[in-house]
Design an enzyme around this catalytic site. Structure first.
Site, PDB file in Angstrom:
ATOM      1  N   ASP A 176       0.824  -1.206   0.000  1.00  0.00           N
ATOM      2  CA  ASP A 176       0.000   0.000   0.000  1.00  0.00           C
ATOM      3  C   ASP A 176       0.863   1.264   0.000  1.00  0.00           C
ATOM      4  O   ASP A 176       0.761   2.104   0.891  1.00  0.00           O
ATOM      5  CB  ASP A 176      -0.930  -0.017   1.218  1.00  0.00           C
ATOM      6  CG  ASP A 176      -1.915   1.138   1.188  1.00  0.00           C
ATOM      7  OD1 ASP A 176      -2.267   1.581   0.078  1.00  0.00           O
ATOM      8  OD2 ASP A 176      -2.314   1.596   2.272  1.00  0.00           O
ATOM      9  N   ASN A 210       7.399  -7.523   6.299  1.00  0.00           N
ATOM     10  CA  ASN A 210       6.233  -6.812   6.810  1.00  0.00           C
ATOM     11  C   ASN A 210       4.965  -7.553   6.421  1.00  0.00           C
ATOM     12  O   ASN A 210       4.711  -7.788   5.234  1.00  0.00           O
ATOM     13  CB  ASN A 210       6.170  -5.393   6.243  1.00  0.00           C
ATOM     14  CG  ASN A 210       4.949  -4.641   6.750  1.00  0.00           C
ATOM     15  OD1 ASN A 210       4.903  -4.229   7.898  1.00  0.00           O
ATOM     16  ND2 ASN A 210       3.943  -4.477   5.887  1.00  0.00           N
ATOM     17  N   GLU A 211       4.205  -7.938   7.421  1.00  0.00           N
ATOM     18  CA  GLU A 211       2.892  -8.569   7.265  1.00  0.00           C
ATOM     19  C   GLU A 211       2.893  -9.767   6.326  1.00  0.00           C
ATOM     20  O   GLU A 211       2.039  -9.878   5.433  1.00  0.00           O
ATOM     21  CB  GLU A 211       1.852  -7.534   6.827  1.00  0.00           C
ATOM     22  CG  GLU A 211       1.644  -6.433   7.861  1.00  0.00           C
ATOM     23  CD  GLU A 211       0.450  -5.542   7.568  1.00  0.00           C
ATOM     24  OE1 GLU A 211      -0.121  -5.644   6.459  1.00  0.00           O
ATOM     25  OE2 GLU A 211       0.073  -4.742   8.447  1.00  0.00           O
ATOM     26  N   ASN A 214       1.117  -5.315  13.986  1.00  0.00           N
ATOM     27  CA  ASN A 214       0.411  -4.303  13.195  1.00  0.00           C
ATOM     28  C   ASN A 214      -1.080  -4.521  13.423  1.00  0.00           C
ATOM     29  O   ASN A 214      -1.629  -5.537  12.989  1.00  0.00           O
ATOM     30  CB  ASN A 214       0.732  -4.444  11.703  1.00  0.00           C
ATOM     31  CG  ASN A 214       2.168  -4.086  11.369  1.00  0.00           C
ATOM     32  OD1 ASN A 214       2.963  -3.742  12.240  1.00  0.00           O
ATOM     33  ND2 ASN A 214       2.515  -4.155  10.092  1.00  0.00           N
ATOM     34  N   TYR A 226      -5.134  -2.644  13.771  1.00  0.00           N
ATOM     35  CA  TYR A 226      -5.972  -1.500  13.424  1.00  0.00           C
ATOM     36  C   TYR A 226      -7.382  -1.644  13.990  1.00  0.00           C
ATOM     37  O   TYR A 226      -8.367  -1.362  13.305  1.00  0.00           O
ATOM     38  CB  TYR A 226      -6.010  -1.321  11.907  1.00  0.00           C
ATOM     39  CG  TYR A 226      -4.679  -0.885  11.334  1.00  0.00           C
ATOM     40  CD1 TYR A 226      -4.338   0.462  11.282  1.00  0.00           C
ATOM     41  CD2 TYR A 226      -3.757  -1.807  10.859  1.00  0.00           C
ATOM     42  CE1 TYR A 226      -3.123   0.879  10.770  1.00  0.00           C
ATOM     43  CE2 TYR A 226      -2.535  -1.412  10.343  1.00  0.00           C
ATOM     44  CZ  TYR A 226      -2.219  -0.063  10.298  1.00  0.00           C
ATOM     45  OH  TYR A 226      -1.013   0.348   9.790  1.00  0.00           O
ATOM     46  N   TYR A 237      -9.896  -0.647  10.680  1.00  0.00           N
ATOM     47  CA  TYR A 237     -10.370  -1.669   9.743  1.00  0.00           C
ATOM     48  C   TYR A 237     -11.342  -2.629  10.421  1.00  0.00           C
ATOM     49  O   TYR A 237     -12.168  -3.256   9.759  1.00  0.00           O
ATOM     50  CB  TYR A 237      -9.193  -2.449   9.163  1.00  0.00           C
ATOM     51  CG  TYR A 237      -8.289  -1.614   8.289  1.00  0.00           C
ATOM     52  CD1 TYR A 237      -8.787  -0.946   7.172  1.00  0.00           C
ATOM     53  CD2 TYR A 237      -6.945  -1.469   8.586  1.00  0.00           C
ATOM     54  CE1 TYR A 237      -7.966  -0.174   6.370  1.00  0.00           C
ATOM     55  CE2 TYR A 237      -6.106  -0.694   7.786  1.00  0.00           C
ATOM     56  CZ  TYR A 237      -6.620  -0.052   6.688  1.00  0.00           C
ATOM     57  OH  TYR A 237      -5.798   0.722   5.903  1.00  0.00           O
ATOM     58  N   GLU A 246       2.615  -0.939  14.031  1.00  0.00           N
ATOM     59  CA  GLU A 246       1.661  -0.150  13.263  1.00  0.00           C
ATOM     60  C   GLU A 246       0.347  -0.063  14.018  1.00  0.00           C
ATOM     61  O   GLU A 246      -0.189  -1.080  14.459  1.00  0.00           O
ATOM     62  CB  GLU A 246       1.384  -0.745  11.868  1.00  0.00           C
ATOM     63  CG  GLU A 246       2.524  -0.612  10.877  1.00  0.00           C
ATOM     64  CD  GLU A 246       2.128  -1.092   9.476  1.00  0.00           C
ATOM     65  OE1 GLU A 246       0.916  -1.072   9.166  1.00  0.00           O
ATOM     66  OE2 GLU A 246       3.023  -1.472   8.715  1.00  0.00           O
ATOM     67  N   TRP A 266       1.494   4.353  12.831  1.00  0.00           N
ATOM     68  CA  TRP A 266       1.431   4.369  11.374  1.00  0.00           C
ATOM     69  C   TRP A 266       0.528   5.524  10.959  1.00  0.00           C
ATOM     70  O   TRP A 266      -0.652   5.486  11.233  1.00  0.00           O
ATOM     71  CB  TRP A 266       0.883   3.039  10.841  1.00  0.00           C
ATOM     72  CG  TRP A 266       1.020   2.943   9.354  1.00  0.00           C
ATOM     73  CD1 TRP A 266       0.050   3.177   8.408  1.00  0.00           C
ATOM     74  CD2 TRP A 266       2.196   2.605   8.639  1.00  0.00           C
ATOM     75  NE1 TRP A 266       0.556   3.014   7.157  1.00  0.00           N
ATOM     76  CE2 TRP A 266       1.883   2.664   7.267  1.00  0.00           C
ATOM     77  CE3 TRP A 266       3.509   2.288   9.010  1.00  0.00           C
ATOM     78  CZ2 TRP A 266       2.815   2.399   6.270  1.00  0.00           C
ATOM     79  CZ3 TRP A 266       4.432   2.017   8.029  1.00  0.00           C
ATOM     80  CH2 TRP A 266       4.088   2.075   6.666  1.00  0.00           C
ATOM     81  N   LYS A 301      -2.972   8.251   6.953  1.00  0.00           N
ATOM     82  CA  LYS A 301      -2.760   7.891   8.360  1.00  0.00           C
ATOM     83  C   LYS A 301      -1.631   8.679   9.012  1.00  0.00           C
ATOM     84  O   LYS A 301      -1.329   8.479  10.188  1.00  0.00           O
ATOM     85  CB  LYS A 301      -2.491   6.388   8.495  1.00  0.00           C
ATOM     86  CG  LYS A 301      -3.691   5.509   8.176  1.00  0.00           C
ATOM     87  CD  LYS A 301      -3.419   4.054   8.506  1.00  0.00           C
ATOM     88  CE  LYS A 301      -4.625   3.185   8.174  1.00  0.00           C
ATOM     89  NZ  LYS A 301      -4.870   3.082   6.737  1.00  0.00           N
TER      90      LYS A 301
END
Length: 600
Positions: free
Chosen positions: A160, A409-410, A463, A465, A469, A501, A546, A565
């Site tokens: 992203d 990452n992720e 990470n 949210y 989300y 994040e 983040w 963000k």
């Protein structure tokens, strides 16, 4: 690989500036022969995408070409002559006049090409660089190219942030003696007031090596002979977060009494260790405050800019941040040098972002096919990932600011095949650098119940949210989700836990008295909710919001002018959250979160 620097035995010429530029679809089949037939010019260092008003250039799939004339200094006739590219995103082919002299794959790490036998001191040559921003399932980061109904090729990628490409960092011509210092590795430690610098030197040919270490005032505090050894420092001054102190190690290759090569290296004496649920720097618990960042600015894209770098560090200092993660790729070496000098702690990350078909499948987390399979992350992908780890650690191993490697990452760490994919990469990273902890940033689909990788790593980096989300606009429910998530990881692992994040998209100037997504008030309340939860757990060792600043992304209906963000806008104006973070983080100095004095 040593960064080019002027020394008594080395010289360098900066090749930054405006180069001739063209894209392959508008050039002859072999544009490196002769002068590029193009009216365009592009600035280096900078991504090429946003420099032009032409959409075909901005979204180009394929090769682009940079070209300029280079003159070799007259005094280099007895030297080896090299070209240095600090980065070429994501692949490069380099031509001297009409001859291919080298190639490199990997968009965020440097490479050198020896052109001694192809050029002459005092003469000029035509330098052409072909650069491709194309991504496939066997590149790091991964992606794919689709062909549309009109026959146009389109790059699809699974991260992203905008897929900026080109020569985004500096290009150099530099000289190196025929017998040269090729690499230096240092490992530091201390006991009581005595510090130690273990060093190892590699040279291009057998030769005598001697080293000396000077303090910040230039006084020699230790010296030795030999290609490896340990230097002892009485009354050592440690490199500390927020209080950087650097020694200078001078390494010399000697032939008799003649110094044939000399190279300086900044050295910060410090230790890093994970012990139980604590992250220790110099034996003292450290709590990360800071950001995930991006190398991203208007027009330049991912082009390195010293002025932006200085201002970004000033803004981080203003907020009270002590750290950042190089999300999601290695940053320019100048950034790490600056962090070394100013005592900012860095989590250094590879470009392995997008190794997750669950993300491609949307928030359901259901992949269209397994991530770790022949269709996506296969043996060739793993080999490319391994090379990225080698180049990252080789470049950044001596920076005292770098306290941990993040190798992905992720990733889809909840999927079958993840362990088989990552175990060799973890082993490689530990072999290359046994001194620093390892981590990876956990995607939300990877829970304490289904993650298959955490036992390989030292720190749990989450990470998450909740409230954005998941449970959007419902911070009460989000708080319960987050509380249970962190508690589960603590119970499962007994390792340090940090948030790498957490954030909420925010449109500057949008306000509401309710918990309304996208408002500045919601971003503040969202962060405060997270902080309340963090402070309940003594096992928690850090928070990195983040994101530091808004940044460009691909086209998509879920993004309006990029990812919002950031606590700063893309042009570095503060949102309300920046002031809230400043209040919290400056209040944390010298004490652990969760004390009654905290006001979230």
């Amino acid at each position: 690989m040593l960064k080019p620097t002027p020394t008594p035995t080395r010289e360098l010429v900066n090749l930054d500036g405006v180069w001739r530029f063209g894209i392959d679809s508008r050039l002859a089949s072999e544009p490196w022969t002769g002068i590029l037939d193009t009216p365009l010019e592009a600035a280096v260092p900078a991504s090429y995408n946003d420099q032009f008003t032409d959409a075909e250039i901005r979204d180009h799939v394929g090769w682009v070409y940079y070209q300029r004339e280079v003159r070799v200094p007259r005094g280099w006739s007895e030297e080896r002559i090299l070209l240095r590219f600090d980065a070429a995103t994501h692949a490069a082919r380099v031509y001297v006049d009409d001859e291919l002299v080298g190639e490199h794959v990997g968009g965020y790490t440097p490479f050198d090409l020896d052109i001694t036998d192809r050029v002459h001191a005092g003469d000029a040559f035509r330098l052409t660089v072909a650069v491709s921003g194309d991504l496939s399932n066997e590149t790091i980061p991964p992606g794919k190219i689709e062909v549309g109904m009109d026959g146009r090729r389109k790059q699809v990628y699974f991260h992203d942030f905008f897929n900026y490409a080109g020569l985004a960092r500096s290009v150099w011509l530099h000289s190196v003696p025929r017998v040269s210092i090729d690499d230096v590795t240092v490992v530091t430690a201390f006991e009581g007031t005595t510090g130690s610098v273990e060093y190892s030197v590699e040279t291009s040919a057998p030769t005598t090596v001697r080293v000396r270490l000077a303090d910040a005032a230039g006084r020699v505090v230790a010296e030795a002979s030999g290609a490896s050894g340990v230097l002892s420092i009485a009354d050592v001054v440690l490199w500390k977060p927020g209080a950087a102190y650097l020694y200078e190690l001078t390494v010399e290759a000697v032939d008799g009494d003649v110094v044939v090569d000399s190279y300086p290296l900044a050295v910060g004496v410090r230790t890093v260790e994970v012990k139980g649920h604590e992250f220790l720097i110099n034996g003292e618990p450290f709590y990360f405050t800071g950001f995930g960042k991006h190398e991203d600015s208007v027009i330049r894209g991912k082009g390195h800019d010293d002025a932006y770098m200085v201002h970004d560090f000033q803004l981080m200092e203003w907020t009270g941040a002590n750290s950042f993660r190089t999300s999601h790729y290695p940053y320019a070496e100048e950034v790490l040098d600056f962090a070394d000098r100013h005592g900012i702690v860095v989590i250094d990350e590879t470009a392995a972002v997008g190794l997750n078909m669950g993300v491609v499948g949307g928030m359901t987390g259901k992949p269209p096919f397994p991530t770790f399979s022949d269709q996506y992350a296969n043996d060739n992908t793993q080999a490319a990932h391994a090379q990225h780890i080698r180049e990252l650690i080789t470049r950044d191993k001596n920076h005292p600011s770098v306290v941990m490697w993040c190798i992905a990452n992720e990733p889809a760490s909840n999927e079958d095949g993840a362990l088989e994919y990552f175990k060799p990469l973890v082993d490689l990273a530990r072999e290359l650098d046994p001194t620093r902890p390892l981590t990876y940033a956990l995607v939300m689909f990877a829970t304490f119940q289904n993650d298959q990788l955490i036992d390989l790593f030292d720190v749990v980096s989450m990470n998450r949210y909740y409230g954005w989300y998941i449970a959007t606009g419902d911070l009460q429910t989000a708080e319960m989700y987050l509380q249970g998530d962190i508690a589960g990881w603590i119970e499962r692992t007994g390792k340090p836990i940090m948030m790498t994040e957490y954030g909420a998209d925010t449109q500057p100037g949008l306000h509401s008295v309710w918990d309304q997504a996208w408002t500045e008030e919601y971003q503040v309340d969202y962060l405060a909710m997270n902080h309340r939860v963090f402070d309940r757990f003594p096992q928690f060792v850090g928070e990195q919001v983040w994101n530091f600043a808004d940044f460009a992304t691909s086209n998509g209906i879920h993004r309006v002018d990029g990812n919002k963000k950031g606590v700063f806008t893309r042009d570095r104006k503060p949102k309300a959250a920046a002031f809230a973070l400043r209040k919290r983080w400056t209040g944390l100095e010298g004490r652990k979160p969760g004390t009654p004095a905290d006001e979230n």
